[in-house]
Design a protein around this motif. Structure first.
Motif, PDB file in Angstrom:
ATOM      1  N   GLN A   1       1.530   6.607  -7.076  1.00 52.52           N
ATOM      2  CA  GLN A   1       0.536   7.626  -7.400  1.00 52.52           C
ATOM      3  C   GLN A   1       1.120   9.036  -7.375  1.00 52.52           C
ATOM      4  O   GLN A   1       0.624   9.926  -8.047  1.00 52.52           O
ATOM      5  CB  GLN A   1      -0.663   7.510  -6.450  1.00 52.52           C
ATOM      6  CG  GLN A   1      -1.484   6.262  -6.719  1.00 52.52           C
ATOM      7  CD  GLN A   1      -2.534   5.996  -5.660  1.00 52.52           C
ATOM      8  OE1 GLN A   1      -2.464   6.483  -4.538  1.00 52.52           O
ATOM      9  NE2 GLN A   1      -3.533   5.186  -6.019  1.00 52.52           N
ATOM     10  N   GLN A   2       2.190   9.230  -6.609  1.00 55.43           N
ATOM     11  CA  GLN A   2       2.812  10.547  -6.513  1.00 55.43           C
ATOM     12  C   GLN A   2       3.976  10.724  -7.480  1.00 55.43           C
ATOM     13  O   GLN A   2       4.486  11.822  -7.643  1.00 55.43           O
ATOM     14  CB  GLN A   2       3.293  10.793  -5.081  1.00 55.43           C
ATOM     15  CG  GLN A   2       2.168  10.864  -4.084  1.00 55.43           C
ATOM     16  CD  GLN A   2       2.662  10.864  -2.649  1.00 55.43           C
ATOM     17  OE1 GLN A   2       3.849  10.947  -2.394  1.00 55.43           O
ATOM     18  NE2 GLN A   2       1.740  10.775  -1.719  1.00 55.43           N
TER      19      GLN A   2
ATOM     20  N   GLN B   1       0.836  -1.199   0.000  1.00 57.21           N
ATOM     21  CA  GLN B   1       0.000   0.000   0.000  1.00 57.21           C
ATOM     22  C   GLN B   1       0.876   1.256   0.000  1.00 57.21           C
ATOM     23  O   GLN B   1       0.558   2.248  -0.652  1.00 57.21           O
ATOM     24  CB  GLN B   1      -0.952   0.002   1.207  1.00 57.21           C
ATOM     25  CG  GLN B   1      -2.032  -1.061   1.154  1.00 57.21           C
ATOM     26  CD  GLN B   1      -2.947  -0.920  -0.041  1.00 57.21           C
ATOM     27  OE1 GLN B   1      -3.254   0.177  -0.493  1.00 57.21           O
ATOM     28  NE2 GLN B   1      -3.399  -2.052  -0.584  1.00 57.21           N
TER      29      GLN B   1
ATOM     30  N   LYS C   1       2.063   1.717  -3.415  1.00 56.08           N
ATOM     31  CA  LYS C   1       0.979   2.263  -4.244  1.00 56.08           C
ATOM     32  C   LYS C   1       0.928   3.787  -4.101  1.00 56.08           C
ATOM     33  O   LYS C   1       0.820   4.505  -5.100  1.00 56.08           O
ATOM     34  CB  LYS C   1      -0.358   1.647  -3.820  1.00 56.08           C
ATOM     35  CG  LYS C   1      -1.548   2.172  -4.589  1.00 56.08           C
ATOM     36  CD  LYS C   1      -2.823   1.492  -4.132  1.00 56.08           C
ATOM     37  CE  LYS C   1      -4.014   1.955  -4.923  1.00 56.08           C
ATOM     38  NZ  LYS C   1      -5.247   1.249  -4.540  1.00 56.08           N
ATOM     39  N   ALA C   2       1.032   4.269  -2.881  1.00 53.23           N
ATOM     40  CA  ALA C   2       1.011   5.717  -2.642  1.00 53.23           C
ATOM     41  C   ALA C   2       2.192   6.393  -3.336  1.00 53.23           C
ATOM     42  O   ALA C   2       2.056   7.463  -3.929  1.00 53.23           O
ATOM     43  CB  ALA C   2       1.027   6.001  -1.142  1.00 53.23           C
TER      44      ALA C   2
END
Length: 193
Positions: free
Chosen positions: A76-77, A69, A72-73
């Motif tokens: 996304q950035q 997770q 994933k963050a």
């Protein structure tokens, strides 16, 4: 009068147990080995983990989910998320021999639990499918932006990457060698250029 209950840092003790499970697997890791690694007595253990070794193992693999997770963050950035995925795979080759021999806790769990525990197997499969979905979404976005030449269906490419991940975690046990693994990884990653 009872003594003061010992309070454990759950995350820390689970990480310690996770290392034992990662090295030995669920079945081969005795509860005694896990307790020693965690620094817990059996009374405190069953107080904290009423479901016993299985509950602890489940929490250990859920910690790996949390790591994905966090990745994933990061994706996304990122301005270049496909490069981040490539770096994720490339970093595998740089690991030490012991890490290579351990493989991936989640992949190991799918294999070990196939005929042993359906619940734990499903938990591990779910995590791998989440990672596959993460790869798929990242690829779809890169195709849309025009930063990925390969226009194969992102679902197929996402599944390709999770297949690569699963296989790599066996191959690294066969060839725990940085150069060999780097060559294999670069060849596989060429598909997402």
């Amino acid at each position: 009068m009872r003594g003061r209950p010992v309070i454990y840092n759950n995350k820390e003790v689970i990480e310690k147990a996770q290392q034992v499970f990662w090295t030995k697997g669920f079945t081969a890791a005795s509860l005694e080995e896990v307790l020693v690694a965690m620094g817990m007595g059996s009374g405190s253990f069953y107080n904290a983990f009423k479901g016993g070794k299985k509950e602890l193992f489940s929490k250990a693999i859920q910690q790996r989910r949390e790591a994905f997770q966090a990745f994933k963050a990061e994706l996304q950035q990122s301005e270049a998320p496909v490069e981040l995925i490539k770096d994720f795979f490339r970093s595998i080759a740089k690991a030490d021999q012991q890490t290579h021999l351990q493989g991936c806790l989640i992949v190991n769990t799918v294999v070990e639990m196939a005929c042993l525990d359906e619940d734990l197997e499903k938990e591990a499969v779910t995590i791998l499918k989440e990672v596959e979905a993460l790869f798929t979404a990242t690829i779809a976005q890169a195709q849309k932006k025009g930063t990925l030449k390969n226009q194969t269906d992102p679902v197929i490419l996402g599944r390709y990457l999770i297949t690569f991940w699963n296989g790599l975690n066996i191959t690294r046990r066969m060839y725990p060698n940085r150069k060999v693994l780097s060559q294999q990884i670069e060849m596989q990653l060429a598909i997402i250029s």
